[in-house]
Design a protein around this motif. Structure first.
Motif, PDB file in Angstrom:
ATOM      1  N   GLU A   1      42.574  29.294  17.875  1.00  0.00           N
ATOM      2  CA  GLU A   1      41.376  29.287  17.002  1.00  0.00           C
ATOM      3  C   GLU A   1      41.173  30.639  16.334  1.00  0.00           C
TER       4      GLU A   1
ATOM      5  N   ASN B   1      45.808  24.786  26.948  1.00  0.00           N
ATOM      6  CA  ASN B   1      44.781  25.182  27.927  1.00  0.00           C
ATOM      7  C   ASN B   1      43.731  26.029  27.192  1.00  0.00           C
ATOM      8  N   GLU B   2      42.651  26.368  27.869  1.00  0.00           N
ATOM      9  CA  GLU B   2      41.511  27.038  27.217  1.00  0.00           C
ATOM     10  C   GLU B   2      41.924  28.333  26.516  1.00  0.00           C
ATOM     11  N   VAL B   3      42.756  29.126  27.202  1.00  0.00           N
ATOM     12  CA  VAL B   3      43.152  30.423  26.627  1.00  0.00           C
ATOM     13  C   VAL B   3      43.995  30.204  25.375  1.00  0.00           C
ATOM     14  N   GLN B   4      44.961  29.262  25.467  1.00  0.00           N
ATOM     15  CA  GLN B   4      45.817  28.987  24.294  1.00  0.00           C
ATOM     16  C   GLN B   4      44.955  28.502  23.125  1.00  0.00           C
ATOM     17  N   LYS B   5      43.965  27.657  23.445  1.00  0.00           N
ATOM     18  CA  LYS B   5      43.100  27.122  22.392  1.00  0.00           C
ATOM     19  C   LYS B   5      42.309  28.258  21.722  1.00  0.00           C
ATOM     20  N   GLU B   6      41.808  29.150  22.561  1.00  0.00           N
ATOM     21  CA  GLU B   6      41.015  30.264  22.017  1.00  0.00           C
ATOM     22  C   GLU B   6      41.883  31.131  21.096  1.00  0.00           C
TER      23      GLU B   6
ATOM     24  N   GLU C   1      48.904  19.272  25.129  1.00  0.00           N
ATOM     25  CA  GLU C   1      47.534  19.745  25.376  1.00  0.00           C
ATOM     26  C   GLU C   1      47.519  21.265  25.563  1.00  0.00           C
TER      27      GLU C   1
END
Ligand code: ADP
Length: 378
Positions: free
Chosen positions: A189, A181-186, A179
């Motif tokens: 992307e 985290n938000e920063v990694q996802k950003e 999974e």
């Protein structure tokens, strides 16, 4: 002194033997026919390019088993209303751009030749025959094909690692490596969208270099423009549907022209693609008709999209130009689509006109020369 030189010049040109010797020496094939297309003169370059000697062809019709011009897809041109020599004699006008066709060599092989034609007039201005000039471009075309193969292989080499990166980013974003985290996802992307921009840029730049590298080898095929447009519209139906747009078409059953199918496909898909890309709601319309009075074919590609600011209108056909509005710049593009479309249409002796109202939509109108009505009755 001046008068002397002038009269010398006249006496040289007055002698038909001098003309004949000039025509004999030039390196392009030149032959002259009467109105029935019976060969009256056949120069040395004609002999070299086709293998037929002047004695063998003089008095015969060029269409009767001698040159047997076919277009690049193998469709017969000789003895049809698309024969350029016949058209020049009917219209009384020379060809505007050279036609690339395949001619028969006496030994049976095909030679790619670039053909230009002109009518021959008598002193009263009546058409009494025609003249065709042709040059062997087989080697030039072979080189261009090699260039094209080279560019395609670069395309493959550059795109493969990008496609792999995209695949791994997909896996990362789907959480297959744990999974995010938000920063990694950003961050992932952002890499994803930058990578996509790079892929588009490579596609467009390669398209551009392919376009440039084969700029000179325009093919002339007998083709159905209505069918080509129908297929071009069809190729955007999926994208339009996803955006909630409709594409309406008003196309006749069939409209035959001589043109380069792949090039025209490129031009029309660029224009229809733009109509879909720059429209957020409403529709795009594609229509085709033969102008009832002028000798022209008219194609209209309309949309109800974002439109083009008037300050940008004079530049949109320039290479890499994009309208300087926030709305345009938020849509992906490189600014070469209209440049390519315009060049292709000009090579077909046509023109494109654009009208647009910001916020209301745009209309791109393409004019292409049509065949004369009388030309269809040989
Ligand atoms: P691209 O779409 O890749 O930017 P084009 O050469 O196809 O490049 O178009 C040049 C510019 O003309 C676009 O960037 C856009 O500003 C404008 N344009 C072209 N077609 C349309 C259209 N149908 N509606 C609005 N703007 C358009």
């Amino acid at each position: 002194m001046k008068e002397n030189r002038h009269s010398e010049k006249l006496s040289f040109l007055d002698n038909p033997a001098n003309f004949q010797s000039i025509l004999e020496q030039i390196t392009d094939g030149v032959y002259i026919t009467d109105k029935e297309r019976k060969i009256l003169f056949w120069n040395r370059a004609c002999e070299e390019i086709t293998g037929y000697l002047a004695d063998e062809v003089t008095g015969k019709r060029c269409a009767d088993g001698i040159l047997e011009h076919v277009d690049m897809s193998g469709n017969k041109i000789c003895s049809t209303d698309l024969c350029p020599l016949h058209r020049a004699m009917i219209t009384g006008k020379p060809s505007q751009t050279p036609l690339t066709v395949r001619a028969k060599h006496k030994d049976g092989r095909r030679v790619i030749v670039e053909v230009s034609v002109a009518p021959v007039f008598d002193i009263s201005g009546k058409v009494i025959g025609g003249v065709e000039m042709f040059r062997d471009v087989s080697r030039k075309i072979a080189l261009e094909e090699e260039k094209y193969r080279f560019i395609s292989s670069i395309n493959h080499d550059l795109k493969t690692p990008l496609t792999n990166m995209q695949g791994y980013l997909d896996l990362l974003l789907d959480g297959d490596a744990g999974e995010l985290n938000e920063v990694q996802k950003e961050f992932a992307e952002t890499i994803y969208s930058e990578e996509q921009k790079l892929a588009t840029l490579i596609d467009e730049l390669l398209e551009m270099s392919r376009f440039e590298s084969t700029e000179f080898s325009y093919e002339q095929n007998i083709m159905d423009l209505a069918d080509l447009l129908r297929k071009a519209v069809h190729s955007f139906r999926g994208e339009a549907q996803r955006k909630g747009l409709v594409i309406e078409e008003d196309l006749p059953q069939e409209l035959l022209i001589m043109g380069d199918r792949n090039r025209l496909w490129q031009a029309f898909t660029n224009l229809i693609g733009n109509a879909v890309k720059y429209t957020n709601e409403g529709k795009a319309e594609v229509s085709l008709y033969r102008h009832p009075l002028k000798n022209e074919i008219v194609i209209k590609i309309k949309d109800t999209g974002i439109g083009i600011p008037s300050d940008d209108m004079e530049n949109i056909f320039k290479m890499f130009y994009r309208a300087d509005s926030h709305e345009t710049l938020s849509i992906k593009g490189t600014g070469i689509g209209l440049y390519i479309a315009d060049s292709v249409i000009r090579r077909h002796e046509g023109r494109i006109e654009a009208e647009s109202t910001p916020g209301r939509g745009s209309v791109f109108t393409i004019y292409l020369p049509a065949l004369n009505n009388e030309e269809s009755s040989e």
